[in-house]
Design a protein around this motif. Structure first.
Motif, mmCIF file in Angstrom:
data_model
loop_
_atom_site.group_PDB
_atom_site.id
_atom_site.type_symbol
_atom_site.label_atom_id
_atom_site.label_comp_id
_atom_site.label_asym_id
_atom_site.label_seq_id
_atom_site.Cartn_x
_atom_site.Cartn_y
_atom_site.Cartn_z
ATOM 1 N N PHE A 75 31.664 -6.800 -27.562
ATOM 2 C CA PHE A 75 30.314 -6.370 -27.210
ATOM 3 C C PHE A 75 30.282 -5.805 -25.784
ATOM 4 C CE2 PHE A 75 26.044 -6.734 -25.595
ATOM 5 C CZ PHE A 75 25.308 -6.167 -26.622
ATOM 6 N N HIS A 78 32.083 -2.330 -25.760
ATOM 7 C CA HIS A 78 31.506 -1.244 -26.548
ATOM 8 C C HIS A 78 30.003 -1.049 -26.355
ATOM 9 C CE1 HIS A 78 35.300 -0.586 -28.496
ATOM 10 N NE2 HIS A 78 35.376 -1.880 -28.774
ATOM 11 N N HIS A 79 29.343 -2.063 -25.803
ATOM 12 C CA HIS A 79 27.883 -1.978 -25.617
ATOM 13 C C HIS A 79 27.508 -2.380 -24.191
ATOM 14 C CE1 HIS A 79 27.544 -1.352 -29.911
ATOM 15 N NE2 HIS A 79 28.332 -2.397 -30.083
ATOM 16 N N TYR A 80 28.317 -1.956 -23.250
ATOM 17 C CA TYR A 80 28.093 -2.327 -21.851
ATOM 18 C C TYR A 80 26.714 -1.920 -21.348
ATOM 19 C CZ TYR A 80 29.372 2.550 -21.291
ATOM 20 O OH TYR A 80 29.415 3.915 -21.412
ATOM 21 N N ASP A 81 26.124 -0.923 -21.977
ATOM 22 C CA ASP A 81 24.797 -0.460 -21.563
ATOM 23 C C ASP A 81 23.679 -1.363 -22.076
ATOM 24 O OD1 ASP A 81 25.492 0.382 -24.165
ATOM 25 O OD2 ASP A 81 23.983 1.976 -24.122
ATOM 26 N N ARG A 82 24.026 -2.344 -22.930
ATOM 27 C CA ARG A 82 23.026 -3.239 -23.495
ATOM 28 C C ARG A 82 23.280 -4.701 -23.146
ATOM 29 N NH1 ARG A 82 23.751 -1.653 -29.384
ATOM 30 N NH2 ARG A 82 23.117 -3.814 -29.631
#
Length: 107
Positions: A75, A78-82
């Motif tokens: 997570f 791949h979803h560092y912006d969230r």
């Protein structure tokens, strides 16, 4: 030293580093973006090492805590912006010490 022992040693070192950052307190985490980024980097390292350990010996590293750390890494990468800052704090301040404690039974 075989690779599993090396990975366990590296994992312990990264978990110890995370504990040192947690000791700075929640205020430091909230105030300093570098601390939050360090937490993300440590989450990546811890999860990657857990992935390696699971792949090397799935029966030995079958406790759900290993997969949780690996999924957390996925997570973060791949979803560092969230990334939720509260969840990141809890992961490093609560889950990582639990993993560190369990790690001693695997060494």
């Amino acid at each position: 030293m075989d690779r599993t022992r090396r990975w366990l040693t590296d994992l312990a070192a990264n978990l110890d580093q995370s504990a040192e950052l947690v000791d700075r307190g929640r205020e430091a985490f909230d105030a300093d973006p570098a601390v939050r980024l360090a937490f993300e980097a440590l989450g990546n390292r811890v999860g990657d090492l857990c992935n390696r350990l699971i792949a090397a010996d799935p029966s030995r590293f079958s406790d759900p805590i290993w997969r949780q750390a690996a999924r957390n890494r996925d997570f973060l990468v791949h979803h560092y912006d969230r990334v939720d800052e509260q969840a990141l704090w809890v992961t490093v301040s609560v889950s990582f010490p639990e993993l560190r404690e369990r790690l001693e039974t695997y060494r």
